[in-house]
Enzyme design. Structure first.
Site, PDB file in Angstrom:
ATOM      1  N   ASP A 484      -7.159  -2.334 -83.897  1.00  0.00           N
ATOM      2  CA  ASP A 484      -6.310  -3.329 -83.239  1.00  0.00           C
ATOM      3  C   ASP A 484      -5.294  -3.787 -84.276  1.00  0.00           C
ATOM      4  OD1 ASP A 484      -5.307  -5.378 -81.632  1.00  0.00           O
ATOM      5  OD2 ASP A 484      -6.698  -6.806 -82.508  1.00  0.00           O
ATOM      6  N   ASP A 878     -10.713  -7.731 -83.401  1.00  0.00           N
ATOM      7  CA  ASP A 878     -11.060  -9.130 -83.653  1.00  0.00           C
ATOM      8  C   ASP A 878     -12.232  -9.603 -82.820  1.00  0.00           C
ATOM      9  OD1 ASP A 878      -9.990  -9.345 -81.128  1.00  0.00           O
ATOM     10  OD2 ASP A 878      -8.150 -10.324 -81.767  1.00  0.00           O
ATOM     11  N   ASP A 882     -10.965  -7.227 -77.531  1.00  0.00           N
ATOM     12  CA  ASP A 882     -11.365  -5.830 -77.714  1.00  0.00           C
ATOM     13  C   ASP A 882     -12.827  -5.590 -77.344  1.00  0.00           C
ATOM     14  OD1 ASP A 882      -8.814  -5.469 -78.954  1.00  0.00           O
ATOM     15  OD2 ASP A 882      -9.644  -6.323 -80.769  1.00  0.00           O
TER      16      ASP A 882
END
Length: 1258
Positions: A484, A878, A882
């Site tokens: 990410d 994080d 996600d």
């Protein structure tokens, strides 16, 4: 016996979910039950034990198949590759005590409710089963078991407000409580006696019991006693560890089980009760102040600020808004799409602040209770971890079967040898069974987890926690990592860089930060102070870092502690922002934020309605610049909008768009709210007319969001990513979130990827754009090369146009032809390609590196698509947006401060991607350790097995203390068996101490190599290593066995003939009785001979014992995945100590010691000969292991010579594309030639019904 998949007998449970199972109906039959009981008695409980291990056999033997409606026993089978069976009894729940008369029937629920459809009338009973803490009831009408403990998904938004907005009646609540059970995540502390019984019934300990009984029968008293002591110690340690884990988990969840809450009863007002009485549908009243949530609930009035770090690891407070009262009939989740979570309060989270609205105090409808909640799902994932296949354990079982076959050959050999020599039948049986206890190590599959135990401890010391230890080995095979971008690859705490206002479709002067002059009061300034979702918590401004930086730049302050009179609502709480002491002069006292509409992934923006104190109302919007521009009137959008956006995003800036509009005076706030909601819905569903009605004003917020994190490994010389970061995995992909990162433009993502070293400066980036064709079901996809423009003063990325010069085109073609290219695409393009161009998706993923603006569902889908190509995928994020992708990936790593979260199997308390190479290193080390353990255990058993079979040829075997020395002094050291792990406890009775210490103290190699260790046991190098070392051991033992018989001093009848010239006395002279079959020799000894002493016995035992140490040394693999073995000082010291003891036994000539160890004296020359044999074996084994088995270049050459091709899908596809000169197409557009395939709009590859996402199918 197989299953008959008849429709009434078979069904699916939790269809489409992660815990999907098959369910089969059975009815107990009396005669079968009686026969089984007789079998239990006649087999002395062996049949009952077998049924305990194989519950499906128990059901098949005791029951007959029937329909699920008639079943009193159900058999469950997981739908994964393991197909694990479990047996459950059907129970009946009576609600007759709750329903006192037929007049109470209407109080049960609406007709389409599961509570009504599951109730059998007139008996007023409900048929149920409980599986993994979740209760299922039989739906009479649907003819299937359905989950209870959660509000039905079919309710629309308006139905939730209408049916549950006034609360349940007492009768409804009592009925639901009886059917759903208590709202508690109850993890009782398991009694010690239960843990003890479960551990003792482990197949390993049952095999140990069988072995001990056999050893007692053979008079191996000391050895059998030692094994009993070791097993009791191991069981005690295991039970203690399991008990501690049970107590820890119980304490973790008990605090949320007894909370006093206030509920609203229909026609009865408010009522205080304990949280375990809550049921789905209850109306929960949220009071002011902090409170823990005991259930999942849908907010239907007011607003809440919650801390969800307990679940996601994200410590930023989250704003929750009430569920809209939409008039459509869509289910509420479908209506809210991916934003459904902003209306849901999750169990285990903390409510920081509540605000009422025009309806009064904040209220929420209970959505899920007990183990159905988000926190319950986390606890269940710990209680019932999903098994990981990884081919490793399946191969270990296959190898174990081969060893059993190997042992069967030995048994036949033993029976033949002893029977032909006239041995008694009882002795023949005992000797034959003894072969099994020697040849088959029952803990062989468990040995594969040994590396996991110590790796998990090392990871914990480094701040990396794991709730699924089986995935550690999987980390050793990762060859693709998805990152990410925001907060993971880039810094979180970046500064505001500048503002670019626009007015009358023209951009104004750029305003940089910090600047000498302050920003004047105006629409841009007003947007900065109100368009956010910040709160004041514990004296600090909390919220998204981007919002915090923007607001702090204004020098204003937030005041949310005062009640304000708002038109149409009376006196209520509202957030007010005022100029701070350092703020520039403003013409207003402050601004009231009337309504907040938090960021929406689907809409790519957030909105607020605000009003200057004493002034007019305005609506402000903040989001992705492209999306904000579509909402603006065309005449307010600058003509050079796209070029300016490209200019800044290409430099790695996060660009945010702001817009505002004045609202009509005199309109009620509730009307304004409906208007904004309407605008949101209209813009999400297209329609140019509605966009023209929004008179918005466009500005830019430019924030330096492309900066690479300082903790990414870099070279000290030039700042480029280090070689190690390149070798951390074969491929790296970047997933830009579709969340609060409004400005994560694809150009920004490409710049970050280049700065992070994912894209080499010499490689080319190809932008893949897919669009739906308006007015049709078709779509198009276009490939546009992105080229660095050197003529500008800045390094930006621009699309290569058709008119570009031929030199640039040739350069791009050259890079593409050599495979040095990367695809970049947006989440929108990804979804269209998956729907309309599914045949192109694998080809695009093969070189896909940048995926921008991906929604949570699209991230999950992307990870699964990579897995379909046979990649081992890791995901680092994080932990909030996600969640789905983190759980779907082979190894999901959440950067969080929590030890465990619902987000992923791994959690790093240090928010740095440095945990990724660390996890890969440790995973590879654990995997190599598992292979070393497997090889050693197979060799150790085989060496002892071969030695015993050789001695059986002369009707001899190892003595009691010889076995004891090999299996305890060499194999196990008591001090090392004190390892707090159940698996280690199982292994300690069989695993060699050098390997144990090697496992304990040999750490991962600090540098990564660009290849992975083997992933399967049934691989040529590993099998060749085992087979060759077996042959070396067999050759050495046979050579020693035969050569000792040819020595001039050898005598079969006089075992002291070799040392007569040295020792003249004959006190200890004895003759070989060959297990009591032969008479005494000429010299009568003073003490009785136990029958084990012989020259062959002494030779074979000494050779096999030291051979175990040789194998331990050879198999203690170091580089490139673990540190060299000489760095493990404890291992070296232990190995040297054991070798010293063994050499002392070889060269010592102490009568008492030799007598105890059943050894005989041999000439010094023969002892030296044995050492030479061992040295030769060591040299050959070590040379073969290093020069052949570990010679990567040799195996690559063999693969090339024999034209071996990988079976991995991505490898085969790679070979095909290398031969395709037309791939990839450049500056071309393809059109879909068929209707889109059915793909879920949210692209949800992973379904977590409690927290992760709202996808309905896998």
């Amino acid at each position: 016996m197989g299953e008959n998949p008849a429709k009434s007998h078979y069904a699916q449970l939790n269809q489409g979910e992660e815990n999907e199972m098959e369910i089969f109906g059975y009815k107990t039959q009396g005669c079968r039950k009686a026969l089984c009981i007789a079998g239990y008695i006649l087999s002395c409980g062996a049949l009952l034990l077998l049924f305990y291990w194989k519950p499906e056999w128990d059901v098949w033997a005791n029951c007959i198949p029937c329909s699920l409606e008639e079943a009193d026993i159900v058999l469950l089978r997981t739908t994964d590759e393991f197909q694990i069976y479990s047996r459950k009894s059907v129970t009946w729940i009576s609600v007759s005590a709750v329903i006192k008369s037929k007049l109470d029937y209407p109080g049960i629920a609406e007709e389409d409710s599961i509570f009504n459809e599951a109730l059998m009338k007139p008996s007023l009973q409900v048929k149920s089963i409980q599986v993994q803490k979740i209760r299922y009831v039989w739906n009479i009408y649907a003819k299937q078991f359905q989950k209870v403990g959660a509000l039905e998904d079919h309710h629309s938004c308006s139905a939730i407000h209408t049916k549950f907005g006034s609360g349940l009646t007492c009768n409804e609540q009592n009925i639901r409580r009886a059917i759903c059970g208590p709202n508690s995540i109850d993890v009782p502390v398991i009694p010690i006696w239960k843990l003890l019984i479960k551990e003792v019934l482990n197949p390993f300990y049952v095999f140990q019991l069988f072995s001990v009984c056999l050893w007692f029968a053979e008079d191996y008293m000391e050895y059998a006693t030692a094994i009993i002591i070791m097993s009791l110690l191991s069981i005690s340690l295991t039970v203690y560890e399991l008990r501690q884990q049970s107590v820890k988990l119980h304490r973790l969840v008990e605090s949320h089980n007894n909370i006093m809450v206030t509920v609203c009863r229909n026609k009865e007002g408010f009522q205080e009760l304990e949280s375990h009485h809550l049921v789905p549908g209850d109306l929960l009243v949220l009071k002011e102040g902090k409170a823990l949530l005991p259930c999942d609930a849908i907010l239907i009035s007011g607003q809440c600020i919650v801390n969800e770090s307990m679940l996601t690891g994200e410590g930023i407070p989250v704003t929750k808004t009430r569920l809209p009262q939409a008039d459509n009939l869509k289910p509420w989740r479908m209506h809210c799409a991916e934003d459904y979570k902003k209306h849901v309060l999750f169990c285990g989270t903390e409510v920081i602040q509540t605000k009422g609205d025009d309806r009064g105090v904040a209220k929420a409808v209970v959505l899920r209770t007990g183990f159905n909640t988000a926190k319950g799902d986390l606890v269940r994932s710990i209680l019932y971890p999903k098994p990981m296949n990884f081919k490793l354990y399946r191969d270990a079982l296959r190898f174990l079967m081969c060893l059993i076959g190997f042992a069967a050959i030995g048994m036949i050999y033993t029976v033949c040898v002893f029977a032909l020599n006239g041995e008694e039948a009882g002795e023949v049986v005992k000797k034959a069974l003894d072969v099994i206890t020697i040849a088959v190590p029952p803990a062989l599959p468990a040995a594969l987890t040994t590396g996991i135990i110590y790796t998990q401890r090392r990871l914990k010391k480094k701040g990396i926690f794991c709730i699924s230890p089986q995935r550690i080995n999987m980390c050793g095979q990762l060859n693709l990592i998805c990152f990410d971008k925001t907060g993971t690859l880039t810094e979180d705490g970046l500064d505001l860089w500048g503002l670019l206002p626009s007015e009358r479709n023209c951009f104004q002067d750029f305003h940089s930060f910090p600047a000498d002059h302050s920003l004047p009061w105006g629409p841009l300034f007003r947007a900065m102070v109100v368009c956010h979702s910040l709160i004041v918590w514990e004296g600090k401004i909390q919220g998204d870092p981007l919002d915090v930086k923007m607001f702090e730049a204004t020098n204003w302050v937030i005041d949310d502690s005062i009640k304000h009179h708002i038109e149409g609502q009376g006196s209520t709480h509202a957030t007010v922002v005022r100029p701070g002491p350092k703020a520039s002069s403003a013409s207003v006292e402050g601004v009231i934020i009337l309504h907040q509409f938090p960021f929406s992934s689907a809409l790519q923006r957030m909105s607020v309605i605000a009003q200057e104190i004493g002034g007019e109302k305005q609506v402000f919007t903040k989001g992705a610049p492209e999306m904000v521009a579509t909402l603006c009137r065309a005449e307010t959008v600058p003509s050079n909008f796209e070029s300016k956006l490209l200019f800044y995003t290409a430099q790695g800036f996060r660009v945010i768009g702001l817009a505002c509009k004045s609202l009509q005076t005199g309109r009620q706030s509730t009307d304004l709210t409906r208007m904004v909601n309407c605008c949101n819905w209209l813009s999400a569903n297209s329609g140019q007319k509605e966009k023209e009605e929004l008179h918005l004003f466009l500005v830019f917020i430019l924030k330096g969001g492309g900066g690479i994190r300082s903790d990414i490994p870099r070279s000290a010389d030039n700042g480029e990513p280090t070689e190690e970061s390149d070798k951390a995995c074969t491929r790296r992909a970047q997933c830009c979130p579709h969340q609060e990162c409004y400005g994560d433009n694809i150009q920004t993502a490409v710049t970050v990827a280049k700065n992070a070293g994912m894209i080499s400066p010499t490689n080319r980036v190809i932008l893949v754009e897919a669009n739906k064709i308006p007015g049709s079901f078709l779509a198009s996809v276009t490939w546009k090369p992105l080229e660095e423009n050197k003529t500008e003063e800045y390094g930006s990325l621009v699309s290569v146009k058709q008119e570009d010069d031929s030199q640039t085109e040739r350069r791009i073609r050259l890079a593409v032809g050599s495979g040095q290219y990367h695809f970049a695409m947006s989440g929108k393009s990804y979804q269209i390609i998956a729907q309309h161009f599914s045949h192109l998706l694998p080809k695009l993923l093969l070189n896909g590196t940048v995926f921008a603006r991906m929604s949570p569902g699209q991230k999950s889908s992307l990870v699964e698509e990579f897995q379909k190509l046979d990649y081992f995928v890791g995901m680092c994020g994080d932990g909030a947006n996600d969640c789905g992708a983190l759980k779907v990936a082979h190894a999901g790593i959440s950067l969080s401060e929590q030890e465990a979260s619902v987000a992923s199997p791994f959690t790093s308390q240090t928010p740095s991607i440095a945990c990724v190479p660390e996890l890969i290193r440790e995973g590879r080390a654990a995997l190599v350790t598992s292979f070393c353990m497997f090889k050693y255990m197979a060799l150790y058993s085989t060496i002892q097995y071969l030695g015993v079979l050789l001695l059986y040829w002369q009707l001899n075997t190892f003595g009691n203390y010889q076995f004891l020395f090999q299996d305890l002094a060499i194999t196990t050291v008591i001090g090392v068996t004190i390892i707090h792990s159940s698996t280690a406890g199982i292994l300690d009775t069989l695993v060699n101490i050098p390997v144990h210490v090697s496992v304990s103290f040999t750490e991962a190699y600090p540098k990564l190599v660009p290849y992975r260790p083997p992933s399967q046991l049934i691989s040529p190098p590993l099998l060749l290593s085992v087979v060759l070392n077996i042959l070396f051991s067999l050759s050495m033992q046979i050579f020693g066995f035969l050569m000792v018989q040819k020595q001039p001093w050898y005598s079969r009848t006089d075992i002291h003939s070799a040392c007569l010239s040295v020792d003249s006395h004959m006190e200890n002279s004895s003759s070989v009785s060959s297990l009591g079959l032969h008479g005494m020799g000429d010299g009568a000894p003073n003490e009785a001979d136990n029958g084990y002493k012989s020259y062959e016995n002494t030779t074979v035992w000494l050779l096999s014992t030291i051979n175990c140490l040789i194998v331990a040394l050879v198999f203690s693999k170091g580089r490139p995945f673990r540190k060299p073995i000489y760095t493990n000082y404890v291992f070296i010291l232990v190995l040297m100590g054991q070798l010293g003891v063994c050499l002392f036994l070889v060269f010592a000539d102490i009568d008492d010691l030799y007598s105890k160890m059943d050894l005989v004296c041999t000439p010094t020359s023969w002892r030296i000969s044995m050492v030479i044999m061992l040295v030769v074996t060591l040299a050959v084994s070590f040379l073969v292991e290093e020069a052949v088995i570990e010679n990567r270049a040799l195996w690559l050459l063999l693969k090339k010579t024999f034209r071996y091709h990988s079976k991995s899908h991505y490898k085969r596809l790679q070979q095909v594309l290398e031969q395709d000169s037309s791939w990839p197409p450049l500056n071309e557009t393809f059109f879909s030639d068929s209707v889109a395939i059915s793909v879920d709009e949210n692209m949800g590859g992973h379904s977590n019904p409690t927290f992760d996402s709202n996808e309905d199918t896998l």
